[in-house]
Design a protein around this motif. Structure first.
Motif, PDB file in Angstrom:
ATOM      1  N   LYS A  40       0.770 -12.179  44.223  1.00 29.14           N
ATOM      2  CA  LYS A  40       0.105 -11.857  42.960  1.00 29.14           C
ATOM      3  C   LYS A  40      -1.219 -11.150  43.164  1.00 29.14           C
ATOM      4  O   LYS A  40      -1.698 -10.436  42.306  1.00 29.14           O
ATOM      5  N   CYS A  98     -11.561 -11.209  45.478  1.00 30.07           N
ATOM      6  CA  CYS A  98     -10.885  -9.993  45.022  1.00 30.07           C
ATOM      7  C   CYS A  98     -11.164  -8.824  45.970  1.00 30.07           C
ATOM      8  O   CYS A  98     -12.312  -8.578  46.342  1.00 30.07           O
ATOM      9  N   PHE A 102     -13.668  -6.245  44.683  1.00 25.92           N
ATOM     10  CA  PHE A 102     -15.060  -6.677  44.771  1.00 25.92           C
ATOM     11  C   PHE A 102     -15.508  -6.784  46.232  1.00 25.92           C
ATOM     12  O   PHE A 102     -16.642  -6.461  46.563  1.00 25.92           O
ATOM     13  N   ALA A 128     -10.934  -8.489  39.795  1.00 21.66           N
ATOM     14  CA  ALA A 128     -11.209  -7.255  39.057  1.00 21.66           C
ATOM     15  C   ALA A 128     -10.244  -7.037  37.891  1.00 21.66           C
ATOM     16  O   ALA A 128     -10.519  -6.236  37.004  1.00 21.66           O
ATOM     17  N   GLU A 130     -11.144   2.112  38.527  1.00 20.24           N
ATOM     18  CA  GLU A 130     -10.300   2.398  39.687  1.00 20.24           C
ATOM     19  C   GLU A 130      -9.074   3.204  39.255  1.00 20.24           C
ATOM     20  O   GLU A 130      -8.660   4.137  39.921  1.00 20.24           O
ATOM     21  N   CYS A 148      -2.965  -7.757  39.913  1.00 22.11           N
ATOM     22  CA  CYS A 148      -3.964  -7.350  40.901  1.00 22.11           C
ATOM     23  C   CYS A 148      -4.183  -5.837  40.856  1.00 22.11           C
ATOM     24  O   CYS A 148      -3.227  -5.065  40.832  1.00 22.11           O
ATOM     25  N   VAL A 149      -5.442  -5.431  40.860  1.00 23.29           N
ATOM     26  CA  VAL A 149      -5.774  -4.012  40.785  1.00 23.29           C
ATOM     27  C   VAL A 149      -5.159  -3.242  41.951  1.00 23.29           C
ATOM     28  O   VAL A 149      -4.624  -2.151  41.790  1.00 23.29           O
ATOM     29  N   VAL A 150      -5.230  -3.851  43.138  1.00 28.03           N
ATOM     30  CA  VAL A 150      -4.728  -3.185  44.335  1.00 28.03           C
ATOM     31  C   VAL A 150      -3.214  -2.946  44.227  1.00 28.03           C
ATOM     32  O   VAL A 150      -2.708  -1.879  44.561  1.00 28.03           O
ATOM     33  N   PHE A 151      -2.495  -3.930  43.718  1.00 28.28           N
ATOM     34  CA  PHE A 151      -1.055  -3.763  43.564  1.00 28.28           C
ATOM     35  C   PHE A 151      -0.728  -2.842  42.395  1.00 28.28           C
ATOM     36  O   PHE A 151       0.245  -2.082  42.445  1.00 28.28           O
ATOM     37  N   GLU A 210      -2.262  -0.365  41.570  1.00 24.61           N
ATOM     38  CA  GLU A 210      -2.427   0.991  42.060  1.00 24.61           C
ATOM     39  C   GLU A 210      -1.095   1.554  42.559  1.00 24.61           C
ATOM     40  O   GLU A 210      -0.735   2.676  42.229  1.00 24.61           O
ATOM     41  N   SER A 211      -0.360   0.754  43.339  1.00 25.84           N
ATOM     42  CA  SER A 211       0.909   1.283  43.844  1.00 25.84           C
ATOM     43  C   SER A 211       1.926   1.406  42.712  1.00 25.84           C
ATOM     44  O   SER A 211       2.775   2.295  42.725  1.00 25.84           O
ATOM     45  N   ASN A 230       5.209   9.132  40.158  1.00 24.82           N
ATOM     46  CA  ASN A 230       6.354   9.747  40.826  1.00 24.82           C
ATOM     47  C   ASN A 230       7.569   9.835  39.925  1.00 24.82           C
ATOM     48  O   ASN A 230       8.372  10.741  40.030  1.00 24.82           O
TER      49      ASN A 230
END
Lengths: 266, 262
Positions: free
Chosen positions: A124, A165, A168, B126, B135, B164-167, B169-170, B177
């Motif tokens: 997650k 995070c 962060f 985030a 982002e 999650c921001v990081v996920f 993103e993908s 695409n």
């Protein structure tokens, strides 16, 4: 008897070809956008290094995040099952497997036959996964493989990162650099934060020795060493921790093929 | 009596100069890496904008515990206390405040005098904060204003499953695409921030009137959609980014502050 396992992860893909007893060959590539193409590419590479043709492989099992994108696999099996099985091949006494992949992290408890008893998983939040390492690698422009060794070359322990995070932590890391903390110490703080997150996950399922780490982060000595210190145990890591899932898939393929053959002859 | 309030956020430092609770001028400065000099800079710019000399200021309320030397008596006031005071100052009927900044989101209840009654806060992740929007805007190669405007044009819903921001993103990269429109992606991202705010607000009493402050309040799509989710009308004060700073400049005597500071 020749079988293969294909593991399509979020960031990388692996193929392992096994014979009756041994690993015949393996391949490991960066996963492309097109998963079907990736599956094909990684399989062909493994075939090439074993000097085999497609038709020589009798049974193929797909696993990983993109396991349904392996059109030539006869079956797909979850990566948790495969990692437990693969780890068991390298180390029959293994009871806890930590698989740290690109987009998730799993702590798996298994028995002497490599069967899964329990597991916990984080998929997650990027904190505690390989992705967080890619973020810092890109941010500080340091190759992924250098992060671990550099993070151990420090004179004193850096301040702990207060943020969980990744977004962060990224700004916190930059702030540390600006305030004069050395690059290696920032990497150390970052690896330490990741290790602490992972240890929390392992403690949820409980730790029983032997302990093995599979997946890409198994190659990051900075994280591995800090996990070992935190858990007060030694982590077993095979020669190529990224292929454990694909190997498990290939071994499961062999079991399934044997079962099919005995059923057919019977 | 001239007072100043300073709010130190993750991204910006805001200063407001007040004359007996009347706003004379304000400034917003990037926090950058050196918070202390950003505070100095913001304070000086606000003085300039208000045409006031530093020595005329009797007291300063600041939402940061960092030791900033301004040469005037400076008192620390918790940012939630500042937000509550500033919100009632800008909209006197305010009883509920939604405050979403770059890294922090909080919701709070206040009374008619701007006293803080209760709050819920999220600052560990985030997702749901302004940093998420920023982002994603840069991933879509958009300025944040254009990102907001584009999201309002969306006609199709695309759900983002990652928190999650990081996920995310993908996920967004694969949307691109697949040829999904940028406006629909921008809308999906905005919706994800809205639902985070909606779940945070469950933690307090929803009482009218409700106002939305902080940088994200400028995203009209998020404000409207949160209002719809709650079945309430949400107001946005004229300058939602300086409300907390204004609250810092509202002098209530130091007794109250000491109660709130942990």
């Amino acid at each position: 008897m020749i079988t293969a396992g294909i593991d399509i992860g979020s960031l990388s893909a692996q193929a392992v070809i096994v014979g009756d007893t041994d690993i015949l060959s393996y391949s490991n590539i960066i996963a492309g956008v097109d998963r079907i193409e990736t599956a094909d590419k990684v399989f062909l590479l493994a075939l090439k290094s074993a000097e085999l043709k497609r038709e020589d492989v009798e049974y193929i099992v797909g696993t990983g995040y993109g396991r349904y994108s392996v059109p030539f696999a006869a079956k797909s099996v979850t990566e948790i099952t495969c990692h437990a099985r693969g780890a068991n091949y390298f180390l029959p006494n293994v009871r806890t497997v930590l698989d740290m992949g690109g987009q998730d992290c799993k702590a798996i408890r298994c028995d002497e036959r490599g069967t899964v008893k329990a597991f916990v998983m984080n998929d997650k939040c990027a904190a505690g996964t390989g992705r967080s390492m890619e973020v810092i690698s890109k941010l500080l422009n340091i190759p992924l493989e250098d992060i671990g060794p550099l993070s151990l070359k420090i004179e004193e322990n850096p301040p702990q990162l207060s943020n969980v995070c990744v977004v962060f932590a990224k700004s916190e890391a930059l702030q540390l650099i600006r305030s004069g903390v050395s690059r290696n110490e920032v990497l150390a703080a970052y690896c330490d934060a990741l290790a602490r997150r992972i240890v929390l996950l392992i403690k949820k399922t409980g730790m029983e020795e032997e302990f093995m780490i599979s997946g890409g982060i198994g190659k990051n000595v900075g994280v591995v060493k800090r996990i070992e210190e935190n858990l007060n145990t030694k982590a077993n890591i095979c020669f190529e921790p990224q292929i454990v899932g694909a190997l498990g898939a290939a071994l499961i393929a062999r079991d399934l093929l044997k079962k099919n053959l005995s059923r057919d002859s019977g | 009596m001239l007072t100043a309030g300073i709010n130190v956020g993750a991204e910006n430092v805001e200063t407001a100069i007040l004359d007996c609770e009347k706003l004379l001028g304000h400034s917003i400065v990037r926090a950058g890496w050196d918070t202390i000099s950003a505070v100095q800079k913001s304070f000086n710019e606000a003085l300039l904008a208000s045409d006031i000399l530093k020595d005329d200021i009797t007291s300063v309320g600041i939402s940061s515990t960092e030791s900033v030397q301004l040469g005037i008596p400076t008192v620390f006031i918790n940012d939630l206390v500042c937000s509550a005071r500033g919100s009632v100052w800008s909209v006197p009927t305010t009883r509920t405040v939604v405050d979403i900044g770059a890294e922090n989101s909080s919701v709070l209840n206040c009374d008619s005098t701007g006293g803080l009654l209760g709050y819920a806060r999220s600052s560990r992740c985030a997702a749901g904060a302004g940093a998420f929007l920023e982002e994603m805007a840069s991933l879509l190669e958009l300025e944040i204003e254009d990102f907001v405007n584009l999201s309002l044009l969306s006609k199709k819903q695309v759900p983002i499953s990652s928190n999650c921001v990081v996920f995310a993103e993908s996920e967004v990269v694969s949307f691109l695409n697949e040829g999904i429109n940028k406006e629909d992606i921008a809308q999906a991202i905005s919706e994800s921030v809205t639902s985070k705010a909606a779940s945070l607000i469950q933690g307090i009493n929803i009482e009218k009137d409700i106002i939305f402050i902080g940088g994200v309040a400028k995203h009209t799509g998020i404000v409207d959609s949160l209002g719809k989710k709650m079945g309430q009308n949400i107001m946005v004060p004229e300058n939602p980014c300086i409300v907390t700073a204004v609250g810092g400049g509202i002098d209530r005597g130091t007794e109250l502050e000491r109660d709130i500071i942990h």
